[in-house]
Motif scaffolding. Structure first.
Motif, PDB file in Angstrom:
ATOM      1  N   TRP A 137      88.002  39.051  44.460  1.00 39.03           N
ATOM      2  CA  TRP A 137      87.420  37.614  45.822  1.00 39.03           C
ATOM      3  C   TRP A 137      88.077  35.929  44.584  1.00 39.03           C
ATOM      4  O   TRP A 137      88.844  34.899  44.711  1.00 39.03           O
ATOM      5  CB  TRP A 137      87.157  37.811  46.184  1.00 39.03           C
ATOM      6  CG  TRP A 137      87.771  39.099  47.413  1.00 39.03           C
ATOM      7  CD1 TRP A 137      87.060  40.149  48.250  1.00 39.03           C
ATOM      8  CD2 TRP A 137      88.766  38.694  48.180  1.00 39.03           C
ATOM      9  NE1 TRP A 137      88.295  40.315  48.744  1.00 39.03           N
ATOM     10  CE2 TRP A 137      88.894  40.530  48.840  1.00 39.03           C
ATOM     11  CE3 TRP A 137      90.511  37.703  48.084  1.00 39.03           C
ATOM     12  CZ2 TRP A 137      90.228  40.155  49.495  1.00 39.03           C
ATOM     13  CZ3 TRP A 137      91.019  38.241  48.958  1.00 39.03           C
ATOM     14  CH2 TRP A 137      91.015  39.105  49.671  1.00 39.03           C
ATOM     15  N   SER A 138      87.192  35.856  43.813  1.00 39.76           N
ATOM     16  CA  SER A 138      87.398  34.740  43.307  1.00 39.76           C
ATOM     17  C   SER A 138      88.377  34.576  41.834  1.00 39.76           C
ATOM     18  O   SER A 138      88.391  33.503  41.748  1.00 39.76           O
ATOM     19  CB  SER A 138      86.008  34.865  41.907  1.00 39.76           C
ATOM     20  OG  SER A 138      86.203  35.603  40.972  1.00 39.76           O
ATOM     21  N   ASP A 139      88.707  35.465  41.989  1.00 43.02           N
ATOM     22  CA  ASP A 139      90.277  35.052  41.701  1.00 43.02           C
ATOM     23  C   ASP A 139      91.501  34.835  42.412  1.00 43.02           C
ATOM     24  O   ASP A 139      93.132  34.378  41.669  1.00 43.02           O
ATOM     25  CB  ASP A 139      90.480  36.987  40.332  1.00 43.02           C
ATOM     26  CG  ASP A 139      89.950  37.112  39.570  1.00 43.02           C
ATOM     27  OD1 ASP A 139      88.877  36.447  39.071  1.00 43.02           O
ATOM     28  OD2 ASP A 139      89.638  38.516  39.402  1.00 43.02           O
ATOM     29  N   VAL A 140      90.958  35.267  43.614  1.00 45.62           N
ATOM     30  CA  VAL A 140      92.191  34.406  44.431  1.00 45.62           C
ATOM     31  C   VAL A 140      91.939  33.679  44.927  1.00 45.62           C
ATOM     32  O   VAL A 140      91.033  33.526  45.561  1.00 45.62           O
ATOM     33  CB  VAL A 140      92.143  36.141  45.688  1.00 45.62           C
ATOM     34  CG1 VAL A 140      93.077  35.630  46.621  1.00 45.62           C
ATOM     35  CG2 VAL A 140      92.408  37.253  45.034  1.00 45.62           C
ATOM     36  N   PHE A 199      97.811  30.638  44.762  1.00 49.37           N
ATOM     37  CA  PHE A 199      97.910  31.099  43.367  1.00 49.37           C
ATOM     38  C   PHE A 199      96.357  32.745  42.730  1.00 49.37           C
ATOM     39  O   PHE A 199      95.768  32.624  43.885  1.00 49.37           O
ATOM     40  CB  PHE A 199      98.402  30.424  42.233  1.00 49.37           C
ATOM     41  CG  PHE A 199      96.549  30.132  42.204  1.00 49.37           C
ATOM     42  CD1 PHE A 199      95.496  30.141  40.552  1.00 49.37           C
ATOM     43  CD2 PHE A 199      96.316  29.193  43.124  1.00 49.37           C
ATOM     44  CE1 PHE A 199      94.564  29.655  40.552  1.00 49.37           C
ATOM     45  CE2 PHE A 199      95.575  28.086  42.475  1.00 49.37           C
ATOM     46  CZ  PHE A 199      94.350  27.995  41.227  1.00 49.37           C
ATOM     47  N   ILE A 200      96.912  33.754  41.787  1.00 52.13           N
ATOM     48  CA  ILE A 200      96.112  35.092  41.585  1.00 52.13           C
ATOM     49  C   ILE A 200      95.851  33.819  39.920  1.00 52.13           C
ATOM     50  O   ILE A 200      96.994  33.928  39.581  1.00 52.13           O
ATOM     51  CB  ILE A 200      96.229  35.601  41.622  1.00 52.13           C
ATOM     52  CG1 ILE A 200      96.467  36.332  42.784  1.00 52.13           C
ATOM     53  CG2 ILE A 200      95.521  36.807  41.008  1.00 52.13           C
ATOM     54  CD1 ILE A 200      96.912  37.514  43.599  1.00 52.13           C
ATOM     55  N   GLU A 201      94.695  33.399  39.754  1.00 56.82           N
ATOM     56  CA  GLU A 201      94.485  33.464  38.337  1.00 56.82           C
ATOM     57  C   GLU A 201      93.572  34.941  37.552  1.00 56.82           C
ATOM     58  O   GLU A 201      92.359  35.288  37.673  1.00 56.82           O
ATOM     59  CB  GLU A 201      93.521  32.143  38.448  1.00 56.82           C
ATOM     60  CG  GLU A 201      92.454  31.635  36.453  1.00 56.82           C
ATOM     61  CD  GLU A 201      91.812  31.109  37.047  1.00 56.82           C
ATOM     62  OE1 GLU A 201      91.961  30.040  36.025  1.00 56.82           O
ATOM     63  OE2 GLU A 201      90.697  30.665  37.555  1.00 56.82           O
ATOM     64  N   LEU A 216      97.089  38.960  52.003  1.00 58.09           N
ATOM     65  CA  LEU A 216      95.591  38.910  51.223  1.00 58.09           C
ATOM     66  C   LEU A 216      94.576  37.490  52.028  1.00 58.09           C
ATOM     67  O   LEU A 216      93.398  38.209  51.965  1.00 58.09           O
ATOM     68  CB  LEU A 216      95.903  38.116  50.030  1.00 58.09           C
ATOM     69  CG  LEU A 216      96.694  38.740  49.016  1.00 58.09           C
ATOM     70  CD1 LEU A 216      97.094  38.065  47.643  1.00 58.09           C
ATOM     71  CD2 LEU A 216      95.105  39.716  48.803  1.00 58.09           C
ATOM     72  N   ARG A 217      94.954  36.949  53.401  1.00 53.87           N
ATOM     73  CA  ARG A 217      94.188  36.121  53.960  1.00 53.87           C
ATOM     74  C   ARG A 217      93.506  37.177  55.115  1.00 53.87           C
ATOM     75  O   ARG A 217      92.432  36.876  55.912  1.00 53.87           O
ATOM     76  CB  ARG A 217      94.783  35.018  54.335  1.00 53.87           C
ATOM     77  CG  ARG A 217      94.915  33.617  53.763  1.00 53.87           C
ATOM     78  CD  ARG A 217      95.417  32.617  54.394  1.00 53.87           C
ATOM     79  NE  ARG A 217      95.910  31.095  53.364  1.00 53.87           N
ATOM     80  CZ  ARG A 217      97.179  30.925  52.997  1.00 53.87           C
ATOM     81  NH1 ARG A 217      97.849  31.528  53.724  1.00 53.87           N
ATOM     82  NH2 ARG A 217      97.323  29.902  52.300  1.00 53.87           N
ATOM     83  N   ALA A 218      94.239  38.314  55.772  1.00 51.61           N
ATOM     84  CA  ALA A 218      94.003  38.369  56.592  1.00 51.61           C
ATOM     85  C   ALA A 218      93.530  39.938  56.461  1.00 51.61           C
ATOM     86  O   ALA A 218      91.891  40.742  56.547  1.00 51.61           O
ATOM     87  CB  ALA A 218      95.484  39.484  57.558  1.00 51.61           C
TER      88      ALA A 218
END
Length: 144
Positions: free
Chosen positions: A101-104, A112-114, A138-140
């Motif tokens: 989740w730290s990438d999203v 964005f996704i890192e 993704l939020r859901a």
């Protein structure tokens, strides 16, 4: 085994040229291993030319249409998020599995996704923008 014998065998096959090229690569790799381990003196397939594949494809590959992607996502149940991610980011299965989740980054104006370099096949980091529908999914999922 000889290059002439291999070429005769290959000419009698009804397999696709791509498949025959894969067979050649595998056989040649095995023979190279034998050569490195002093089990043979030379690779008899070293000079065999690969089969021509252009214009002889049996299955034409193409990208999915937006409608096909939508149908896939709607019918895939619990895998919908993974398919959605793969389709709209280009990430591979292993790369998706290693996301945290730290990438999203969803709480920014343009989500964005890192992708970390340590998780990618080419070992390069990447910043991938998310389409709004994917960001919402993704939020859901994150709230669950």
């Amino acid at each position: 085994m000889s290059s002439d014998g291999y070429n005769r065998w290959r000419s009698r096959q009804k397999l696709a040229p791509k498949t025959l090229n894969e067979y050649l690569s595998l056989a040649s790799a095995f023979l190279n291993w034998l050569l490195r381990n002093d089990r043979i003196t030379h690779n008899p397939l070293a000079k065999v030319v690969k089969s021509e594949t252009k214009g002889r494809e049996r299955r034409v590959r193409r990208a999915l249409t937006d409608a096909e992607i939508d149908r896939l996502i709607q019918s895939s149940g619990k895998r919908a998020l993974a398919y959605f991610l793969a389709a709209y980011t280009g990430l591979r299965r292993a790369e998706i599995k290693q996301l945290t989740w730290s990438d999203v980054h969803l709480d920014v104006p343009k989500p964005f996704i890192e992708v970390r370099a340590s998780t990618t096949k080419n070992k390069n980091s990447a910043v991938l923008p998310l389409v709004p529908a994917l960001a919402e999914m993704l939020r859901a999922h994150r709230t669950k």
